[in-house]
Each structure stands twice: as C-alpha cells, then as structure tokens.
Design a protein around this motif. Structure first.
Motif, mmCIF file in Angstrom:
data_model
loop_
_atom_site.group_PDB
_atom_site.id
_atom_site.type_symbol
_atom_site.label_atom_id
_atom_site.label_comp_id
_atom_site.label_asym_id
_atom_site.label_seq_id
_atom_site.Cartn_x
_atom_site.Cartn_y
_atom_site.Cartn_z
ATOM 1 N N TYR A 330 8.596 -48.665 31.333
ATOM 2 C CA TYR A 330 7.334 -49.328 31.001
ATOM 3 C C TYR A 330 6.144 -48.561 31.591
ATOM 4 O O TYR A 330 5.161 -49.156 32.032
ATOM 5 N N VAL A 331 6.212 -47.237 31.575
ATOM 6 C CA VAL A 331 5.198 -46.429 32.243
ATOM 7 C C VAL A 331 3.871 -46.470 31.496
ATOM 8 O O VAL A 331 2.808 -46.666 32.098
ATOM 9 N N LYS A 332 3.895 -46.266 30.181
ATOM 10 C CA LYS A 332 2.657 -46.191 29.406
ATOM 11 C C LYS A 332 1.862 -47.488 29.496
ATOM 12 O O LYS A 332 0.680 -47.485 29.859
ATOM 13 N N GLU A 333 2.493 -48.608 29.183
ATOM 14 C CA GLU A 333 1.799 -49.890 29.205
ATOM 15 C C GLU A 333 1.446 -50.300 30.633
ATOM 16 O O GLU A 333 0.386 -50.873 30.879
ATOM 17 N N GLY A 334 2.355 -50.033 31.574
ATOM 18 C CA GLY A 334 2.095 -50.404 32.960
ATOM 19 C C GLY A 334 0.918 -49.653 33.552
ATOM 20 O O GLY A 334 0.045 -50.240 34.209
ATOM 21 N N ALA A 335 0.875 -48.334 33.327
ATOM 22 C CA ALA A 335 -0.230 -47.532 33.847
ATOM 23 C C ALA A 335 -1.549 -47.928 33.190
ATOM 24 O O ALA A 335 -2.583 -48.025 33.853
ATOM 25 N N SER A 336 -1.515 -48.168 31.886
ATOM 26 C CA SER A 336 -2.730 -48.555 31.176
ATOM 27 C C SER A 336 -3.232 -49.910 31.659
ATOM 28 O O SER A 336 -4.443 -50.112 31.866
ATOM 29 N N THR A 337 -2.319 -50.859 31.847
ATOM 30 C CA THR A 337 -2.707 -52.178 32.344
ATOM 31 C C THR A 337 -3.327 -52.092 33.726
ATOM 32 O O THR A 337 -4.358 -52.723 34.011
ATOM 33 N N THR A 338 -2.715 -51.289 34.604
ATOM 34 C CA THR A 338 -3.246 -51.138 35.958
ATOM 35 C C THR A 338 -4.656 -50.568 35.936
ATOM 36 O O THR A 338 -5.552 -51.048 36.647
ATOM 37 N N ALA A 339 -4.867 -49.536 35.122
ATOM 38 C CA ALA A 339 -6.185 -48.906 35.061
ATOM 39 C C ALA A 339 -7.230 -49.846 34.475
ATOM 40 O O ALA A 339 -8.315 -50.021 35.046
ATOM 41 N N VAL A 340 -6.914 -50.475 33.348
ATOM 42 C CA VAL A 340 -7.878 -51.356 32.681
ATOM 43 C C VAL A 340 -8.198 -52.560 33.546
ATOM 44 O O VAL A 340 -9.374 -52.941 33.712
ATOM 45 N N ALA A 341 -7.174 -53.185 34.129
ATOM 46 C CA ALA A 341 -7.395 -54.392 34.927
ATOM 47 C C ALA A 341 -8.173 -54.096 36.204
ATOM 48 O O ALA A 341 -8.987 -54.919 36.646
ATOM 49 N N THR A 342 -7.926 -52.935 36.824
ATOM 50 C CA THR A 342 -8.652 -52.582 38.046
ATOM 51 C C THR A 342 -10.135 -52.424 37.769
ATOM 52 O O THR A 342 -10.988 -52.879 38.538
ATOM 53 N N VAL A 343 -10.469 -51.783 36.648
ATOM 54 C CA VAL A 343 -11.877 -51.614 36.271
ATOM 55 C C VAL A 343 -12.481 -52.959 35.850
ATOM 56 O O VAL A 343 -13.608 -53.306 36.238
ATOM 57 N N ALA A 344 -11.734 -53.724 35.057
ATOM 58 C CA ALA A 344 -12.246 -55.006 34.555
ATOM 59 C C ALA A 344 -12.437 -56.027 35.659
ATOM 60 O O ALA A 344 -13.228 -56.976 35.503
ATOM 61 N N PHE A 345 -11.750 -55.857 36.780
ATOM 62 C CA PHE A 345 -11.871 -56.817 37.878
ATOM 63 C C PHE A 345 -13.295 -56.900 38.404
ATOM 64 O O PHE A 345 -13.715 -57.944 38.913
ATOM 65 N N ALA A 346 -14.047 -55.816 38.269
ATOM 66 C CA ALA A 346 -15.439 -55.844 38.718
ATOM 67 C C ALA A 346 -16.227 -56.929 37.993
ATOM 68 O O ALA A 346 -17.136 -57.542 38.569
ATOM 69 N N ALA A 347 -15.881 -57.195 36.728
ATOM 70 C CA ALA A 347 -16.570 -58.232 35.956
ATOM 71 C C ALA A 347 -15.931 -59.599 36.153
ATOM 72 O O ALA A 347 -16.639 -60.601 36.347
ATOM 73 N N THR A 348 -14.588 -59.666 36.115
ATOM 74 C CA THR A 348 -13.923 -60.966 36.236
ATOM 75 C C THR A 348 -14.090 -61.551 37.634
ATOM 76 O O THR A 348 -14.075 -62.776 37.800
ATOM 77 N N CYS A 349 -14.248 -60.690 38.639
ATOM 78 C CA CYS A 349 -14.513 -61.179 39.997
ATOM 79 C C CYS A 349 -15.798 -62.004 40.026
ATOM 80 O O CYS A 349 -15.845 -63.100 40.596
ATOM 81 N N LEU A 350 -16.848 -61.466 39.391
ATOM 82 C CA LEU A 350 -18.117 -62.197 39.314
ATOM 83 C C LEU A 350 -17.958 -63.496 38.524
ATOM 84 O O LEU A 350 -18.550 -64.519 38.861
ATOM 85 N N LEU A 351 -17.130 -63.447 37.461
ATOM 86 C CA LEU A 351 -16.897 -64.633 36.645
ATOM 87 C C LEU A 351 -16.317 -65.766 37.470
ATOM 88 O O LEU A 351 -16.802 -66.906 37.408
#
Length: 361
Positions: A330-351
C-alpha cells in the motif's frame, strides 16, 4: 496558531520534502532506502514510542474514566472501521487494508501530540492525560493489530500459492500418464513447483495461522517495545525523562525522511482513495469523537473535549507509512495520504478549533 503551523507542521513538511528530493535525485539506492526504513521501524520508532508511553502514569489513566473509555474504544473502533471500509470500498487485500488502517485510522500522536496540544492548551495534567491515553491505544493496541493482520494476510497468500504450486505438480503428474512429454522439461517444471511449495509454505503445515500471525507481530520491536512500556507504567516503574529528547530527535528526523523517500518512489496519487483516507483521518474521525463525547456528557468541560478532538484530528501516524514502505504494501496510496493529510491539517486544525466551541456552546 501561527506558531503551531510554523514551529510544528512546517518542519515536518520540510523534512518529508528533504526525503522526497533525496529519493528523486537518487541519493539513496533501494538497499539504502530499505536500510533506513529498517532502522526507523526496528530501532528509532520503537524507542520513541517507548518514551512517549512511559511518560504516563497509572494515576493519569485512572483520573478520568469517561475520557479513557472514549479514547480506548473510539481509536480501536475507528481503526477497524477504516480497515473494513478499505476492504469493502476499494477491494483491498487483508494486508493492504491493515496498512490503510494504520495510516488513515491512526493519528500521529507520538510525534505531534505534545507539539500541537501543549501550545494550545498548556502543559497541564489534562493535556498529558489525553496525549497519554491516545498514544497508548495507538501504539500498544492498533499497531499490534495492524502487524497481526499483515502477517495473517501474508500467511494466507503463502498458503494460496502453496496450493497452486501443489496443483501444478499434480497436473504435471496427471499429464505424464496421458501424454508423452520431454523428461528434462518435466523434471525442471516439477522441481520449480516443489521450490514454490517450499518457499511459500510456513514451516509446519499444522500451525494455527492466526496464532502464528499474532506471534510474528509480537516479535516486531515496534510492538513489544510499546507493550513493555505499558507494563512498566502499570507496575509503577519510571524511566528518567532525560532520555526522551535523544530518541525523539532520532525518530522524528528519520521517520520524516523515510516518509519522503517512500513518496518519491511512487507516482503521486490524488485519487478517490487518497481523498477518502484524508477525509476519514482529518474530518470523519474527529467528528465521531466529538459526537460521542457530547453524548457521554463531556460537554461541560469544553477544554477537555477540544483536546480530545484535536488529538484524534492529527495527520496520519508516520509508523503506518514506515511499515508500508518496509513491507512494500500500500505504498502509493499510503504515501499520498500521508503527504496530503499532513498539508491539509493546517486548514482542518483551524476548522476544529472553531467548530468544537461552537458545538459545545
């Protein structure tokens, strides 16, 4: 909030980017990359998990029964929901769904728990209680469950290959009785099939597959180190706090670089599966915890319920992507999820900082 983003989130993104650049420019070959993953998974990460768990005490665990119960049951339930939804929605294998659950179903509480929650809520007993409980459940319960499922799935795959190899041998034997074949070719084919059986079978065909998968999981340092830490907490043995910074520094740097390396080896994917995993980690999981906490009567303590929601709203646990890369699952989806979620956390944290007081009030 700006300090949290600059001091905690940005460094993680930079370290992952460093690993990504190193991978893209071939600073590490495949053997070196696997060696780094092995170092993180078997040494640095178990040490960091051990230190994060050992900070808790029996008194902390017994201080708030409602919070402890919601955290313990909630993290496990959401982990298993992530696993079964991955199997159902995306038709993944057992081991792929297990790695998905380790990523989408587990927050990176060991790396970001104190860094995010302490500046927001202060270094208080309540903050340490929330971090300790979530950390223990993620590291002592869900990681062993994930490793067990990975070993179970691999064992089933080996058994399936073994049956196929044995069928191939039988088919060749039956064909010899009806058709004249080349003896040299027959011998080579039979030998290959025998090697397949030998290579794909577990030693001892009568072993209980579930028990063996559990034992294999418990042998992993990432599992037994966490279990050892919770045992020491329960019996009241404390490890000096001075040992924590060294292990924390090693684990954070190596894990971030290893995650970036894993991302560099695959084509970045922003498909529905990555979007779903990110939504599950950053939106759905904290929303479920918020609803359950309100139903259980925690609405009277807005600070504590906010800490609980923020703790489970953190990006995916780095341990998931390290395990993914180490076992090439599950490398492709796992790595992509980690990268996207880490960046998106900057917005969802404020939410969630805005939404929790609104819902509680």
């Amino acid at each position: 909030m700006i300090n949290i983003l600059v001091d905690d989130i940005v460094p993680i993104i930079v370290i992952m980017a460093l690993g990504y650049i190193c991978g893209k420019f071939s600073y590490f070959d495949d053997d070196q990359r696997q060696g780094l993953n092995k170092l993180v998974l078997n040494i640095a990460l178990p040490a960091a998990l051990f230190v994060s768990i050992i900070k808790s005490t029996r008194a902390m665990l017994a201080k708030d029964a409602t919070l402890t119960a919601i955290s313990f049951i909630g993290v496990i339930v959401m982990f298993m929901v992530s696993y079964y939804l991955c199997r159902l929605l995306f038709h993944r294998s057992i081991q792929e769904a297990a790695v998905c659950a380790l990523i989408a179903g587990s927050p990176t509480i060991g790396f970001l728990g104190f860094a995010v929650l302490d500046p927001m809520y202060g270094n208080t007993v309540s903050t340490n209680l929330v971090i300790a409980i979530i950390s223990i459940v993620v590291n002592v319960v869900t990681i062993p469950i994930g490793m067990y499922l990975i070993n179970l799935g691999q064992a089933k795959d080996r058994a399936k290959l073994s049956v196929q190899a044995e069928n191939a041998i039988n088919a060749r034997a039956n064909a010899k009785g009806d058709i004249t074949l080349d003896p040299a070719r027959d011998a080579a084919t039979d030998k290959t099939a025998e090697l397949m059986v030998h290579g794909t079978s577990n030693t001892g065909k009568n072993r209980n597959g579930n028990l063996q998968a559990l034992l294999d999981a418990l042998k992993q340092p990432i599992c037994w180190a966490s279990l050892l830490a919770i045992f020491l907490v329960l019996v009241g043995i404390h490890v000096p706090s001075q040992v924590a910074p060294t292990f924390d520094l090693i684990a954070k740097a190596n894990s971030g670089v290893a995650a970036g390396l894993a991302l560099s080896t695959v084509k970045f994917s922003l498909g529905w599966e990555t979007i779903w995993n990110t939504f599950f980690r950053l939106i759905l999981t904290p929303a479920v915890f918020l609803g359950v906490a309100l139903l259980c009567g925690m609405g009277g303590d807005m600070n504590k319920i906010s800490m609980l929601v923020m703790a489970v709203a953190l990006p995916p646990a780095f341990s998931g992507i390290i395990i993914s890369s180490r076992y090439n699952i599950y490398v492709k989806e796992g790595a992509s999820t980690t990268a996207v979620a880490t960046v998106a956390f900057a917005a969802t944290c404020l939410l969630w900082i805005w939404l929790v007081p609104f819902c509680v009030g």
